[in-house]
Write a protein that holds these residues in place. Structure first.
Motif, short mmCIF file in Angstrom:
data_model
loop_
_atom_site.label_atom_id
_atom_site.label_comp_id
_atom_site.label_asym_id
_atom_site.label_seq_id
_atom_site.Cartn_x
_atom_site.Cartn_y
_atom_site.Cartn_z
N UNK A 257 71.79 16.61 129.81
CA UNK A 257 72.26 17.88 129.25
C UNK A 257 71.30 19.01 129.63
N UNK A 258 70.00 18.75 129.51
CA UNK A 258 68.99 19.76 129.86
C UNK A 258 69.15 20.18 131.33
N UNK A 259 69.33 19.22 132.20
CA UNK A 259 69.48 19.52 133.62
C UNK A 259 70.75 20.32 133.87
N UNK A 260 71.84 19.95 133.19
CA UNK A 260 73.12 20.65 133.38
C UNK A 260 73.03 22.11 132.96
N UNK A 261 72.10 22.43 132.05
CA UNK A 261 71.94 23.79 131.57
C UNK A 261 70.83 24.56 132.30
N UNK B 86 69.45 29.52 123.93
CA UNK B 86 70.91 29.44 124.04
C UNK B 86 71.31 28.24 124.90
N UNK B 87 70.56 28.00 125.95
CA UNK B 87 70.86 26.87 126.84
C UNK B 87 70.68 25.54 126.10
N UNK C 78 79.93 11.53 126.99
CA UNK C 78 78.61 11.20 126.47
C UNK C 78 77.57 11.27 127.59
N UNK C 79 76.49 12.00 127.35
CA UNK C 79 75.41 12.13 128.33
C UNK C 79 74.07 12.05 127.61
N UNK D 196 78.79 16.75 123.48
CA UNK D 196 78.94 18.17 123.13
C UNK D 196 79.60 18.91 124.28
N UNK D 197 80.55 19.77 123.95
CA UNK D 197 81.13 20.66 124.95
C UNK D 197 81.53 21.97 124.28
#
Length: 270
Positions: free
Chosen positions: A158-162, A114-115, A152-153, A27-28
């Motif tokens: 993804x949670x950490x990136x947000x 939103x995150x 792909x992650x 997702x991006x």
């Protein structure tokens, strides 16, 4: 399953796929994506107590000002508990009040929900193992062109990136209160209990006044160091409020009561 949104411009609703923290997704989202900002309208977006705290600070508003201007009360369907959710603008698209030409105007302090997007999050009690467990699901809205694109992650990456983990930890006990109430089923909740839950969940200034300007400290024992901390730090105040709610609503002895006088009326537990 809750969390399914009607696809804008499409009749079909795609069922969410249940995931774990190790599941892999693509997702991006960025201004170049054709559907950019389309997901920022017609939202039923719940705000956590920490969301409200961060947003009202960012906007330099009091809790009362923020709540009146940007939110509306909402009853959680399973628990019956009242929270605040983001109020959409009164325009044809029902857009988010923080949506600007270039995107989110409060991106730095955007709400937890939103995150997470396009992920959903759930928490349940594993009675066999005596612990809480969380799960995730991917909501595939028909208009979204950011899905299945990019690198792909894992869900956890993804949670950490947000920046999600740091925003969940401060409200864990609040989420537990909601989950415990859900587990009780359709139990009638006293009006006073609902008012107390809503106050702690949405309005730190009012809760602070409740602690320091009423007979609260005549009824409950609070350590001096804790009193100094909750007077100076609204996040500590929130977390103290969650413990106090567990005490008065579920009978947990997290904030000790002083010897009661006959004139003190206890809040009826759930």
């Amino acid at each position: 399953m809750e969390g399914i949104h009607r696809a804008k411009g499409f009749e079909k609703i795609v069922e969410p796929v249940r995931l774990t923290s190790k599941s892999r997704i693509k997702f991006q989202c960025y201004p170049g994506v054709p559907c950019f900002k389309l997901c920022c309208s017609e939202l039923y977006l719940p705000l956590t107590p920490y969301d409200i705290l961060r947003l009202k600070r960012f906007l330099n508003l009091t809790s009362d000002e923020f709540l009146l201007r940007y939110t509306e009360p909402f009853i959680l369907p399973k628990s019956g508990l009242p929270i605040a959710r983001l109020k959409m603008q009164d325009n044809e698209e029902k857009t988010c009040p923080f949506l600007g030409e270039a995107g989110c105007t409060v991106y730095e302090v955007r709400p937890l929900a939103c995150r997470y997007y396009p992920l959903g999050f759930g928490l349940f009690r594993n009675r066999d193992e005596g612990k809480n467990e969380d799960f995730f699901y991917l909501v595939k809205e028909g208009f979204c062109q950011g899905l299945e694109s990019g690198e792909e992650i894992t869900v956890e990456e993804y949670r950490i990136s947000q920046g999600i983990p740091g925003l969940e930890e401060p409200i864990f006990e609040w989420a537990e209160i909601i989950m415990k109430k859900e587990s009780l089923g359709p139990v009638e909740v006293p009006e006073k209990s609902l008012e107390l839950f809503f106050m702690v969940s949405t309005n730190p200034e009012r809760f602070k006044s409740f602690v320091f300007d009423t007979k609260f400290l005549d009824i409950f024992e609070v350590d001096e160091k804790e009193l100094v901390a909750i007077k100076e730090d609204e996040l500590r105040l929130l977390q103290f409020g969650f413990k106090w709610l567990k005490t008065v609503l579920f009978g947990e002895n997290l904030v000790k009561r002083r010897k009661e006088s006959p004139s003190v009326k206890k809040v009826k537990p759930f």
